[in-house]
Enzyme design. Structure first.
Site, PDB file in Angstrom:
ATOM      1  N   GLN A 184       0.834  -1.200   0.000  1.00 19.46           N
ATOM      2  CA  GLN A 184       0.000   0.000   0.000  1.00 19.46           C
ATOM      3  C   GLN A 184       0.872   1.255   0.000  1.00 19.46           C
ATOM      4  O   GLN A 184       1.879   1.281   0.714  1.00 19.46           O
ATOM      5  CB  GLN A 184      -0.881   0.003   1.254  1.00 19.46           C
ATOM      6  CG  GLN A 184      -2.098   0.901   1.146  1.00 19.46           C
ATOM      7  CD  GLN A 184      -2.946   0.881   2.426  1.00 19.46           C
ATOM      8  OE1 GLN A 184      -2.459   0.516   3.489  1.00 19.46           O
ATOM      9  NE2 GLN A 184      -4.186   1.274   2.326  1.00 19.46           N
ATOM     10  N   GLY A 316       1.770  -0.325  11.566  1.00 23.50           N
ATOM     11  CA  GLY A 316       1.242  -1.639  11.203  1.00 23.50           C
ATOM     12  C   GLY A 316       0.654  -1.613   9.819  1.00 23.50           C
ATOM     13  O   GLY A 316       0.367  -0.550   9.263  1.00 23.50           O
ATOM     14  N   MET A 317       0.494  -2.799   9.250  1.00 23.64           N
ATOM     15  CA  MET A 317      -0.129  -2.946   7.938  1.00 23.64           C
ATOM     16  C   MET A 317      -1.007  -4.187   7.980  1.00 23.64           C
ATOM     17  O   MET A 317      -0.563  -5.262   8.359  1.00 23.64           O
ATOM     18  CB  MET A 317       0.957  -3.049   6.857  1.00 23.64           C
ATOM     19  CG  MET A 317       0.415  -3.225   5.456  1.00 23.64           C
ATOM     20  SD  MET A 317      -0.583  -1.793   4.917  1.00 23.64           S
ATOM     21  CE  MET A 317      -1.775  -2.608   3.860  1.00 23.64           C
ATOM     22  N   ASN A 319      -2.129  -6.658   6.368  1.00 19.72           N
ATOM     23  CA  ASN A 319      -2.088  -7.721   5.385  1.00 19.72           C
ATOM     24  C   ASN A 319      -2.920  -8.914   5.874  1.00 19.72           C
ATOM     25  O   ASN A 319      -2.718  -9.378   6.991  1.00 19.72           O
ATOM     26  CB  ASN A 319      -0.633  -8.103   5.116  1.00 19.72           C
ATOM     27  CG  ASN A 319       0.159  -6.924   4.579  1.00 19.72           C
ATOM     28  OD1 ASN A 319      -0.298  -6.230   3.671  1.00 19.72           O
ATOM     29  ND2 ASN A 319       1.314  -6.657   5.169  1.00 19.72           N
ATOM     30  N   GLU A 343      -5.222  -2.794  13.203  1.00 20.38           N
ATOM     31  CA  GLU A 343      -4.925  -3.678  12.056  1.00 20.38           C
ATOM     32  C   GLU A 343      -5.930  -4.823  11.987  1.00 20.38           C
ATOM     33  O   GLU A 343      -6.336  -5.239  10.903  1.00 20.38           O
ATOM     34  CB  GLU A 343      -3.484  -4.193  12.109  1.00 20.38           C
ATOM     35  CG  GLU A 343      -2.401  -3.112  12.178  1.00 20.38           C
ATOM     36  CD  GLU A 343      -2.568  -1.970  11.183  1.00 20.38           C
ATOM     37  OE1 GLU A 343      -3.205  -2.158  10.122  1.00 20.38           O
ATOM     38  OE2 GLU A 343      -2.074  -0.860  11.472  1.00 20.38           O
ATOM     39  N   HIS A 346      -9.191  -3.753  10.387  1.00 22.29           N
ATOM     40  CA  HIS A 346      -9.139  -3.707   8.916  1.00 22.29           C
ATOM     41  C   HIS A 346      -9.637  -5.009   8.286  1.00 22.29           C
ATOM     42  O   HIS A 346      -9.950  -5.037   7.090  1.00 22.29           O
ATOM     43  CB  HIS A 346      -7.710  -3.456   8.435  1.00 22.29           C
ATOM     44  CG  HIS A 346      -7.336  -2.012   8.314  1.00 22.29           C
ATOM     45  ND1 HIS A 346      -8.046  -1.126   7.540  1.00 22.29           N
ATOM     46  CD2 HIS A 346      -6.295  -1.305   8.833  1.00 22.29           C
ATOM     47  CE1 HIS A 346      -7.451   0.073   7.593  1.00 22.29           C
ATOM     48  NE2 HIS A 346      -6.390  -0.013   8.384  1.00 22.29           N
ATOM     49  N   TYR A 429      -7.982   9.668   9.211  1.00 22.61           N
ATOM     50  CA  TYR A 429      -8.076   8.838  10.419  1.00 22.61           C
ATOM     51  C   TYR A 429      -8.972   9.482  11.479  1.00 22.61           C
ATOM     52  O   TYR A 429      -9.951   8.901  11.927  1.00 22.61           O
ATOM     53  CB  TYR A 429      -6.685   8.616  11.023  1.00 22.61           C
ATOM     54  CG  TYR A 429      -5.803   7.684  10.224  1.00 22.61           C
ATOM     55  CD1 TYR A 429      -5.699   6.338  10.582  1.00 22.61           C
ATOM     56  CD2 TYR A 429      -5.072   8.134   9.133  1.00 22.61           C
ATOM     57  CE1 TYR A 429      -4.877   5.468   9.870  1.00 22.61           C
ATOM     58  CE2 TYR A 429      -4.250   7.276   8.412  1.00 22.61           C
ATOM     59  CZ  TYR A 429      -4.156   5.949   8.784  1.00 22.61           C
ATOM     60  OH  TYR A 429      -3.356   5.088   8.072  1.00 22.61           O
ATOM     61  N   ARG A 603      10.490   4.008  11.338  1.00 22.26           N
ATOM     62  CA  ARG A 603       9.049   4.281  11.355  1.00 22.26           C
ATOM     63  C   ARG A 603       8.815   5.749  11.048  1.00 22.26           C
ATOM     64  O   ARG A 603       9.189   6.634  11.837  1.00 22.26           O
ATOM     65  CB  ARG A 603       8.470   3.905  12.721  1.00 22.26           C
ATOM     66  CG  ARG A 603       6.973   4.017  12.806  1.00 22.26           C
ATOM     67  CD  ARG A 603       6.483   3.515  14.149  1.00 22.26           C
ATOM     68  NE  ARG A 603       5.050   3.686  14.288  1.00 22.26           N
ATOM     69  CZ  ARG A 603       4.372   3.410  15.397  1.00 22.26           C
ATOM     70  NH1 ARG A 603       5.023   2.945  16.461  1.00 22.26           N
ATOM     71  NH2 ARG A 603       3.075   3.588  15.453  1.00 22.26           N
TER      72      ARG A 603
HETATM   73  N1  BES Z   1      -3.076   0.709   6.168  1.00 18.59           N
HETATM   74  C1  BES Z   1      -2.410   1.551   7.080  1.00 18.59           C
HETATM   75  C2  BES Z   1      -1.018   1.903   6.661  1.00 18.59           C
HETATM   76  C3  BES Z   1      -0.949   2.619   5.332  1.00 18.59           C
HETATM   77  C4  BES Z   1      -1.885   3.563   4.958  1.00 18.59           C
HETATM   78  C5  BES Z   1       0.091   2.338   4.476  1.00 18.59           C
HETATM   79  C6  BES Z   1      -1.800   4.194   3.709  1.00 18.59           C
HETATM   80  C7  BES Z   1       0.176   2.966   3.248  1.00 18.59           C
HETATM   81  C8  BES Z   1      -0.757   3.887   2.863  1.00 18.59           C
HETATM   82  C9  BES Z   1      -2.375   0.935   8.478  1.00 18.59           C
HETATM   83  O1  BES Z   1      -3.518   0.228   8.806  1.00 18.59           O
HETATM   84  C10 BES Z   1      -2.297   2.079   9.470  1.00 18.59           C
HETATM   85  O2  BES Z   1      -3.192   2.867   9.495  1.00 18.59           O
HETATM   86  N2  BES Z   1      -1.249   2.131  10.248  1.00 18.59           N
HETATM   87  C11 BES Z   1      -1.088   3.125  11.277  1.00 18.59           C
HETATM   88  C12 BES Z   1      -1.648   2.545  12.559  1.00 18.59           C
HETATM   89  C13 BES Z   1      -2.255   3.505  13.515  1.00 18.59           C
HETATM   90  C14 BES Z   1      -3.275   4.408  12.934  1.00 18.59           C
HETATM   91  C15 BES Z   1      -2.822   2.742  14.708  1.00 18.59           C
HETATM   92  C16 BES Z   1       0.378   3.436  11.397  1.00 18.59           C
HETATM   93  O3  BES Z   1       1.187   2.717  10.786  1.00 18.59           O
HETATM   94  O4  BES Z   1       0.743   4.369  12.054  1.00 18.59           O
HETATM   95 ZN    ZN Z   2      -5.111   1.533   9.046  1.00 19.73          ZN
END
Ligand code: BES
Ligand code: ZN
Length: 659
Positions: A184, A316-317, A319, A343, A346, A429, A603
Site C-alpha cells: 500500500q 502496522g499494515m 495484510n 490492524e 481492517h 483517520y 518508522r
Molecule cells: N493501512 C495503514 C497503513 C498505510 C496507509 C500504508 C496508507 C500505506 C498507505 C495501516 O492500517 C495504518 O493505518 N497504520 C497506522 C496505525 C495507527 C493508525 C494505529 C500506522 O502505521 O501508524
Molecule cells: Zn489503518
C-alpha cells in the site's frame, strides 16, 4: 452503474469434487470473482488498467528471492477476464524487468512496457492469446469466467519500492538478512505485474523459494511444510482464496519463529523478540472476539501477526491473515495495543469492504480507527477508549488549526483538484473516527452497529465508495426523516473541509487530572507530582506532553527530564513526544538519544517529524543533515521520500528506483 458478476466458480469445483476430490485442489482453487465498480467516483486514476475491457482475476506467483541481487524473480501466471472484443490487457508495472510473456502453452505473446509516468510507473500492455480458456459445459449462457491465461517471466528491480532488503545488522539477531514488502498504496507494481488498483480484487497463490534457514510468511494461508529444493533452499506455498485488492499481497522472510497465542492467532518474530512480542499481543484472541461481537463474522480464518525489524516504515499494515507490525509499539504493558486493534479491525473495514479509489481513504482508515476504538472499549474499558478518542479529537482540531479549515486536504473524500494522496492523515483517520462517533451518537449505538454490520456483510469482498456508504446510510437509517438528515450533516463531513459543528466532542473528563496538571505547568511552572506521573496511563502521559508550552528553555527541559524520567521511558510514543519537544527547543543533551532513536528505527511517524523539528532551526539543520547522511540508506523508500522532501535532500529526484 455496477457490473454484477454473478458467476461463482464453485459449481465447477463441486463438479470436480464429484469425480476426483476437492481437497487436493487447495492450491489450484480459484475463489469467487469479485465485481468492479464503474461509477465516476469509483475511478482510480493511479492505475493504467482498463478493467472494463480486461481484468486480472487470479495471480499465481512462482518466485525466488535473491538476497545478493536484492531481487525477486520468476513467473506470474494471470487469469484474465476479458470482453469478447478485447485484444489486449493493460497491467501496472514500476521498474519490472520483463523477459518474456507467453500463453499457457509457452507461445510468445507480444508485450510492451510503455513510458514511465512519475509516481505511477509504466503500463505493461500484453496481447491476449487467441486461445481462450475452456469454459465448463455446465456454465449457463452469459455467465462469466476467466477467459485467458498469460504467463509473465520477470524480475523486480533492485530498488523496487515495495521491498526492503535488510542487512543482518538491521535485525535483532544480527546474523541473517531480512526482507519485507509494503504494497500500500501503489508499490506492489514494483514486484508483481498485475492490475494494481484497490477496486480490482484478485485471488492469488504463490510458491516462494528462499535460502535456509529463513522462514517465509505471506498474507495468505500457508500450505503444508516448506519443501527442500536444491542449493540449501526451501519452497513455501501460500493461497488466498478470497479476492483481495492487490495492495494486500505481502511477503516477509527472515530468521523468524512462530508462537501460538490461541486457536485462531499467533505471532512470528525473530527469536530475540518473540517472547516480548507474544507478551505484548496477548489480548489478540479477546480482540478478535470483540470485533466479531461488534460488527460480524471474522471471515479470514486465522489472524497471525509478524513483528518486523524496526526499519518497517509504518506502525502496522493490515495484510490479511498476517498483520505486519513495527516492534516499536512494544512497551511491556500493552499500552500501544490500539495498533493491534486497528490492524485487526481492517479485517472488516478495508480488507472485506475496500475503497475503490485512493480518494476514499477514510472508508478504510477512518472507519477502521472508529472500529479500533470500539475494540479498545470492549477489551480495555470505556476510560481508555475515551482517552484515546480525546487524543484523536485533539489531533484533528490541531491539524485543522495548522493547515486551515478551508484546506482541500481536510475533506475526507479527496477532491478532484488535488492528488489522491494529498488528503491529510488527520482528515482520514481522526475526522473519520469523529464522524462515525457523531453518527453513532445521533442515531443511537444499537441501530448504528446493526447498520455497520450489514454494511460489511452486504459488501464483503467488494469495492465500495463514499457515495455508496452515504446512500446506504440514508436508505436504511434516515429514510425521509428530513430533521435527522439535517442533524447528521453527512455531506458536510464527507465532502466539506474543516470540522462540522455537530462534531461529537471528546469527554472533558477523560483527561481532567492531566489537563489540570498541564495548565499548572504552563501557568505556574509547577511540575506534576512524580508519583502521579508514574501512575498515569500512557495516554495521559502523551496528553501531558502534547499540552506542553511550545517554547521551553534548557532549564525547563532538563527539569522535565530529570523529574519525570522522560528519556528513560519504555514507551516509544512518549519518548517520541519528549524528543520532539527537546529538538524543537534546541536542547543539546537530547541529541545523542535522538540520534540513536533515528538510527535504529525507520518508522516514518517518528523519524520524519524529528527531522522536521531539527530542520526548523539553524541550530538543528546541520544536525539533521549529519544524522541523515548516516541513516538514509537504512530507511524504507517511503520514509526516505518524506525526509528527502523535508531536508530538500540533493539528488532526491529519481532516486526511488535507482539501481
Ligand atoms: N493501512 C495503514 C497503513 C498505510 C496507509 C500504508 C496508507 C500505506 C498507505 C495501516 O492500517 C495504518 O493505518 N497504520 C497506522 C496505525 C495507527 C493508525 C494505529 C500506522 O502505521 O501508524
Ligand atoms: Zn489503518
Amino acid at each position: 452503474m455496477r457490473i454484477h458478476v454473478s458467476f461463482l466458480i464453485l459449481p465447477f469445483l463441486f463438479l470436480l469434487a464429484g469425480c476426483g476430490g476437492l481437497v487436493s485442489q487447495d492450491t489450484d482453487q480459484r475463489g469467487e470473482i469479485a465485481p468492479i465498480l464503474t461509477s465516476e467516483e469509483a475511478f482510480d486514476d493511479q492505475t493504467f488498467a482498463k478493467p472494463q475491457e480486461a481484468r486480472v482475476t487470479h495471480i499465481d506467483l512462482d518466485m525466488a528471492m535473491d538476497f545478493d541481487a536484492k531481487t525477486i524473480g520468476g513467473t506470474a501466471t494471470l487469469d484474465v477476464l476479458a470482453a469478447d472484443e478485447a485484444s489486449e490487457i493493460i497491467l501496472d508495472s514500476n521498474g519490472l524487468r520483463v523477459s518474456a510473456v507467453t500463453d499457457e502453452a509457452g507461445n510468445a505473446l507480444t508485450f510492451d512496457l510503455g513510458e514511465t509516468v512519475e509516481g505511477k510507473g509504466e503500463p505493461l500492455t500484453i496481447q491476449l492469446p487467441v486461445q481462450k480458456l475452456e469454459r465448463d459445459a455446465e456454465l449457463a449462457e452469459g455467465e462469466l469466467a476467466s477467459t485467458h491465461r498469460i504467463v509473465i517471466e520477470y524480475v523486480s528491480a533492485p530498488g523496487a519500492e515495495a521491498l526492503q532488503w535488510l542487512s543482518p545488522e538491521q535485525t535483532a539477531g544480527g546474523e541473517h538478512p531480512f526482507i519485507f514488502s509494503q504494497g500500500q498504496a501503489i508499490n506492489n507494481r514494483t514486484w508483481i505485474p498485475t492490475q494494481d488498483s484497490p477496486g480490482i480484487r484478485q485471488t492469488w497463490q504463490a510458491t516462494i523459494s528462499a535460502p535456509e534457514p529463513l522462514n517465509v510468511v505471506m498474507s495468505g494461508v500457508i500450505q503444508g511444510d516448506p519443501e527442500p529444493e536444491d542449493g540449501n533452499r526451501r519452497d513455501f506455498r501460500f493461497v488466498m482464496n478470497n479476492p483481495v485488492p492487490p495492495y494486500l499481497i505481502a511477503i516477509a522472510a527472515g530468521n523468524i519463529e512462530f508462537r501460538e497465542l490461541g486457536p485462531r492467532s499467533g505471532v512470528w518474530a525473530e527469536p530475540e523478540v518473540i517472547e516480548s512480542a507474544a507478551q505484548e499481543v496477548g489480548d489478540t484472541e479477546e480482540m478478535i472476539d470483540a470485533g466479531i461481537a461488534l460488527f460480524g463474522d471474522y471471515r479470514w480464518g486465522r489472524y497471525d501477526m509478524i513483528i518486523l525489524p524496526p526499519a518497517f516504515p509504518y506502525g502496522g499494515m493490515e495484510n490479511p491473515v498476517m498483520t505486519f507490525l513495527t516492534p516499536t509499539f512494544i512497551a511491556g504493558d500493552r499500552s500501544n495495543n490500539g495498533l493491534v486493534a486497528h490492524e485487526l479491525a481492517h479485517s472488516w473495514s478495508g480488507n472485506l469492504t475496500t475503497y475503490s479509489s485512493w480518494r476514499d481513504g477514510w472508508l478504510n482508515e477512518g472507519v477502521t480507527s472508529y472500529f479500533e476504538n470500539r475494540i479498545v472499549e470492549e477489551v480495555y474499558g470505556k476510560e481508555r477508549a475515551e482517552q484515546e478518542y480525546a487524543l484523536s479529537y485533539a489531533g484533528l482540531v490541531g491539524g485543522i488549526d495548522e493547515v486551515g479549515a478551508d484546506n482541500p486536504g481536510t475533506a475526507m473524500r479527496t477532491p478532484d483538484a488535488i492528488s489522491p494522496f494529498d488528503t491529510k492523515g488527520f482528515a482520514i483517520y481522526d475526522k473519520g473516527t469523529v464522524f462515525l462517533r457523531t453518527v453513532e451518537n445521533i442515531i443511537g449505538r444499537e441501530k448504528f452497529d446493526a447498520w455497520l454490520t450489514q454494511w460489511f456483510d452486504s459488501h464483503a469482498f467488494e469495492p465500495v465508495t463514499s457515495e455508496m456508504f452515504l446512500a446506504d446510510l440514508r436508505k436504511k437509517l434516515i429514510g425521509d426523516d428530513a430533521e435527522l438528515e439535517k442533524r447528521l450533516m453527512l455531506d458536510k463531513w464527507v465532502y466539506g473541509t474543516g470540522l462540522p459543528e455537530n462534531a461529537w466532542k471528546a469527554d472533558p473528563q477523560a483527561f481532567a487530572e492531566v489537563d489540570g496538571a498541564a495548565a499548572a505547568y504552563a501557568n505556574e511552572g509547577t511540575l506534576p507530582n512524580v508519583d502521579a506521573w508514574r501512575d498515569w496511563t500512557a495516554a495521559e502521559q502523551r496528553r501531558f506532553l502534547e499540552e506542553l508550552p511550545q517554547d521551553l528553555s534548557d532549564e525547563q527541559l532538563a527539569a522535565l527530564d530529570t523529574t519525570l524520567g522522560l528519556s528513560q521511558t519504555g514507551n516509544n510514543e512518549v519518548l517520541f513526544l519528549w524528543l520532539e519537544a527537546a529538538l524543537s527547543n534546541e536542547y543539546g543533551p537530547a541529541v545523542p538519544q535522538a540520534e540513536r532513536f533515528m538510527a535504529t528505527m525507520g518508522r516514518n511517524k517518528f523519524v520524519s517529524p524529528l527531522f522536521t523539528a531539527l530542520n526548523e532551526t539553524d541550530w538543528g539543520k546541520p544536525i539533521a543533515r549529519r544524522i541523515y547522511a548516516e541513516t538514509r540508506s537504512s530507511y524504507h523508500a517511503y520514509t526516505r521520500g518524506n525526509v528527502d522532501k523535508t531536508l530538500q535532500y540533493e539528488g532526491s529526484a529519481g532516486t526511488a528506483l535507482s539501481d
